[in-house]
Design a protein around this motif. Sequence first.
Motif, PDB file in Angstrom:
ATOM      1  N   GLY A  42       0.826  -1.207   0.000  1.00 29.73           N
ATOM      2  CA  GLY A  42       0.000   0.000   0.000  1.00 29.73           C
ATOM      3  C   GLY A  42       0.858   1.255   0.000  1.00 29.73           C
ATOM      4  O   GLY A  42       2.078   1.200   0.159  1.00 29.73           O
ATOM      5  N   ASP A  43       0.209   2.389  -0.182  1.00 31.49           N
ATOM      6  CA  ASP A  43       0.919   3.658  -0.207  1.00 31.49           C
ATOM      7  C   ASP A  43       1.494   3.982   1.166  1.00 31.49           C
ATOM      8  O   ASP A  43       0.903   3.654   2.194  1.00 31.49           O
ATOM      9  CB  ASP A  43      -0.026   4.784  -0.623  1.00 31.49           C
TER      10      ASP A  43
ATOM     11  N   SER B  11      13.038   0.658   0.490  1.00 30.02           N
ATOM     12  CA  SER B  11      11.816  -0.065   0.149  1.00 30.02           C
ATOM     13  C   SER B  11      11.648  -0.146  -1.362  1.00 30.02           C
ATOM     14  O   SER B  11      12.052   0.762  -2.092  1.00 30.02           O
ATOM     15  CB  SER B  11      10.601   0.654   0.753  1.00 30.02           C
ATOM     16  N   SER B  12      11.017  -1.221  -1.807  1.00 31.09           N
ATOM     17  CA  SER B  12      10.686  -1.343  -3.227  1.00 31.09           C
ATOM     18  C   SER B  12       9.366  -0.621  -3.484  1.00 31.09           C
ATOM     19  O   SER B  12       8.542  -0.460  -2.590  1.00 31.09           O
ATOM     20  CB  SER B  12      10.592  -2.803  -3.642  1.00 31.09           C
ATOM     21  N   LEU B  13       9.195  -0.192  -4.718  1.00 31.89           N
ATOM     22  CA  LEU B  13       7.977   0.488  -5.139  1.00 31.89           C
ATOM     23  C   LEU B  13       7.308  -0.321  -6.237  1.00 31.89           C
ATOM     24  O   LEU B  13       7.973  -0.988  -7.015  1.00 31.89           O
ATOM     25  CB  LEU B  13       8.303   1.891  -5.667  1.00 31.89           C
ATOM     26  N   VAL B  14       5.991  -0.246  -6.275  1.00 30.79           N
ATOM     27  CA  VAL B  14       5.211  -0.903  -7.326  1.00 30.79           C
ATOM     28  C   VAL B  14       4.621   0.183  -8.221  1.00 30.79           C
ATOM     29  O   VAL B  14       4.787   1.373  -7.960  1.00 30.79           O
ATOM     30  CB  VAL B  14       4.103  -1.791  -6.716  1.00 30.79           C
ATOM     31  N   GLY B  15       3.920  -0.234  -9.243  1.00 26.47           N
ATOM     32  CA  GLY B  15       3.298   0.718 -10.151  1.00 26.47           C
ATOM     33  C   GLY B  15       2.312   1.623  -9.439  1.00 26.47           C
ATOM     34  O   GLY B  15       1.540   1.184  -8.598  1.00 26.47           O
ATOM     35  N   GLY B  16       2.369   2.904  -9.766  1.00 24.99           N
ATOM     36  CA  GLY B  16       1.479   3.889  -9.171  1.00 24.99           C
ATOM     37  C   GLY B  16       2.077   5.272  -9.301  1.00 24.99           C
ATOM     38  O   GLY B  16       2.981   5.499 -10.103  1.00 24.99           O
ATOM     39  N   ASN B  17       1.573   6.185  -8.489  1.00 28.69           N
ATOM     40  CA  ASN B  17       2.038   7.568  -8.546  1.00 28.69           C
ATOM     41  C   ASN B  17       2.909   7.919  -7.350  1.00 28.69           C
ATOM     42  O   ASN B  17       2.530   7.641  -6.216  1.00 28.69           O
ATOM     43  CB  ASN B  17       0.852   8.541  -8.586  1.00 28.69           C
TER      44      ASN B  17
END
Length: 93
Positions: free
Chosen positions: A27-28, A40-46
């Motif tokens: 989650g955000d 931290s890793s990031l996933v697709g999003g803004n």
Amino acid sequence: MNIKILTPEHVIFEGEVNSVLLPGKNGDFQIMKDHVAIVSSLVGGNVKLYTSKISSEYAKYFRKERENDNVFSFEVKSGVIEFNNNNGIILAE
């Protein structure tokens, strides 16, 4: 706090922000001044930057969320953030 956003092609942003909201796997999550060190890793999003302004050299990469707010967003497919001592680097695709 200072945030730098890099992609394989460009430096998307470098400057002072009040906070940054990031799309994480669970989650955000938001990072503010004096946040504890994190990687931290990031996933697709803004990625959303909360800042008073973005310089003209970086403005072309961002979209202003709402006219009255100082929130600017940049879409990522994935990435990583490292934040420590009020300095963050976001490597994004």
